[in-house]
Design an enzyme around this catalytic site. Structure first.
Site, PDB file in Angstrom:
ATOM      1  N   HIS A  81       2.214   1.997  -3.183  1.00  0.00           N
ATOM      2  CA  HIS A  81       1.306   2.973  -3.788  1.00  0.00           C
ATOM      3  C   HIS A  81       1.871   4.389  -3.753  1.00  0.00           C
ATOM      4  O   HIS A  81       1.150   5.345  -3.961  1.00  0.00           O
ATOM      5  CB  HIS A  81      -0.069   2.912  -3.121  1.00  0.00           C
ATOM      6  CG  HIS A  81      -0.801   1.624  -3.358  1.00  0.00           C
ATOM      7  ND1 HIS A  81      -2.062   1.378  -2.887  1.00  0.00           N
ATOM      8  CD2 HIS A  81      -0.436   0.504  -4.044  1.00  0.00           C
ATOM      9  CE1 HIS A  81      -2.437   0.148  -3.266  1.00  0.00           C
ATOM     10  NE2 HIS A  81      -1.462  -0.398  -3.958  1.00  0.00           N
ATOM     11  N   ASP A 138       0.862  -1.191   0.000  1.00  0.00           N
ATOM     12  CA  ASP A 138       0.000   0.000   0.000  1.00  0.00           C
ATOM     13  C   ASP A 138       0.899   1.242   0.000  1.00  0.00           C
ATOM     14  O   ASP A 138       2.013   1.172  -0.519  1.00  0.00           O
ATOM     15  CB  ASP A 138      -0.962  -0.056   1.202  1.00  0.00           C
ATOM     16  CG  ASP A 138      -2.253   0.709   0.956  1.00  0.00           C
ATOM     17  OD1 ASP A 138      -2.177   1.923   0.671  1.00  0.00           O
ATOM     18  OD2 ASP A 138      -3.337   0.116   1.041  1.00  0.00           O
TER      19      ASP A 138
END
Ligand SMILES: *[C@@H]1O[C@H](CO)[C@@H](O)[C@H](O)[C@H]1NC(C)=O
Ligand SMILES: *[C@@H]1O[C@H](CO)[C@@H](O)[C@H](O)[C@H]1NC(C)=O
Ligand SMILES: *[C@@H]1O[C@H](CO)[C@@H](O)[C@H](O)[C@H]1NC(C)=O
Length: 391
Positions: free
Chosen positions: A220, A197
């Site tokens: 991310h 993430d």
């Protein structure tokens, strides 16, 4: 290796807590296999050091976790706490990730029975969390395979993180690297982050955050937000991210806010960021939504004063995406030395042009590709920031 349990750990803490600047030693040859522990310190002396050269591993199997907990190792209400050394904090997250991803037909799970996998609680712990503390240092160690976020600072003042390694697989769900909330005066540098993430996520209440010389990817990217969810007020200011390498991340540097919030993001600087095969290197999204659609609402967390300078490298989806709200356009976005080139990869339909909606600011130098969709100057009507936006 021989292993020690939580009780030995807690006894060492109780002793250390009573002495100013004491050191808890976890030597290289030891592995501690422990369930959830809270090192709570309102009555502890300041400046305790955890010298971690061994390994701390999380207990596996559902039994150790009850109905689920928000964190595994927690340090709260301390003044001066350091975790240093060359040791490893291993969250043993695999069985948690598998639980949340029923389509994962990876057959490498035969050390657990199916029953154990099914029983992992739905609430997944952060591996290491600091709460309500000041002068916190985390250096040298590695934090790997957390069930969820790896390292979290909430309501801390004076945080120093460097020479840290965080690592979990690209496909491990919600495994943020470092998460900051309500924390001020934070420095993160010379750190490698690879996870499933956000490499670093900056939430409401953060100011004076300085991030530099960091490698991020896979993951991310580095994100401010999502802010303003459930119509909340969010304030983030004075954030610098510089001298960062992003490799194969989903976004590069991103600001994301939910519709319906209030408050303000201001004084943000992204400088000298090298992007390699990043899907969308530059993004502001004031319509952030984790489902297919969210209810349209007119209020928004305002975004004003975002500098992008020397952002270079390759993208695989879109160079820049500025989606700002009609009622609260983004203002004072400045772009200098942007050079982003498309790299065709089979998975994506590439869209070489940037996107802008209600995005205002200045182009200080020509950009590659041209970002002509940015509207020069201030938003029409020059909406004055209202009380609603004051932080
Ligand atoms: C970084 O941490 C490692 C241990 O993980 C240590 O050996 C090394 O000396 C540290 N480097 C710096 C520059 O502090
Ligand atoms: C942000 O930085 C500006 C300029 O240095 C300073 O005036 C302001 O007080 C800072 N804001 C916060 C919330 O620290
Ligand atoms: C929200 O607004 C957008 C843009 O005006 C529109 O395309 C969309 O249909 C709206 N969605 C809903 C759920 O009303």
């Amino acid at each position: 290796n021989y292993t020690m349990g939580s009780q030995a750990f807690e006894a060492a803490w109780t002793a250390a807590c009573k002495v100013e600047a004491s050191t808890v030693l976890l030597p290289p040859e030891l592995e501690f296999v422990v369930g959830p522990i809270s090192f709570s310190g309102p009555n502890c002396k300041p400046n305790i050091i955890f010298q971690l050269d061994g390994t701390i591993s999380a207990k596996t199997g559902a039994r150790a976790w009850g109905s689920g907990l928000l964190q595994w190792l927690e340090f709260t209400k301390l003044n001066g706490i350091s975790i240093q050394g060359s040791g490893v904090i291993n969250g043993q997250g695999k069985e948690w990730w598998t639980y949340s991803d029923s389509n994962d037909d990876d057959d490498d799970t035969d050390s657990y029975t199916d029953q154990e996998l099914e029983k992992m609680p739905q609430i997944k712990p952060t591996a290491l969390r600091f709460y309500g503390s000041s002068n916190v240092r985390v250096t040298g160690i590695s934090i790997i395979n957390s069930p969820q976020c790896h390292l979290k600072f909430d309501s801390c003042q004076g945080v120093m993180v460097h020479n840290l390694t965080i690592s979990s697989p690209e496909n491990s769900p919600n495994t943020d690297g470092i998460h900051l909330q309500n924390s001020k005066d934070v420095s993160i540098h010379h750190t490698d982050l690879a996870c499933g993430d956000d490499c670093i996520s900056i939430q409401t209440g953060c100011s004076d955050v300085n991030i530099h010389n960091v490698n991020c990817g896979p993951g991310h990217g580095i994100s401010i937000g999502g802010l303003g969810r459930y119509n909340t007020k969010a304030c983030v200011s004075n954030i610098t991210v510089r001298d960062v390498n992003m490799f194969k991340t989903m976004t590069g540097v991103r600001i994301k806010t939910w519709q319906g919030g209030s408050g303000l993001v201001q004084g943000i600087r992204f400088s000298n960021i090298h992007m390699s095969e990043v899907q969308t290197p530059i993004m502001i999204d004031q319509f952030y939504c984790d489902k297919t659609s969210c209810t349209n609402q007119s209020s928004a967390v305002a975004v004003s004063g975002v500098q992008y300078e020397n952002i270079r490298g390759t993208f695989t989806f879109k160079p820049a995406h500025f989606a700002c709200s009609d009622s609260s356009p983004c203002s004072e976005i400045t772009l200098t030395g942007i050079q982003l080139r498309p790299l065709t990869v089979p998975q994506y339909h590439i869209c070489s042009s940037p996107f802008c909606w209600q995005a205002f600011g200045e182009l200080y130098t020509p950009t590659i590709p041209p970002i002509s969709c940015l509207q020069l100057g201030k938003p029409a009507g020059n909406r004055v920031l209202s009380d609603h936006d004051q932080c």
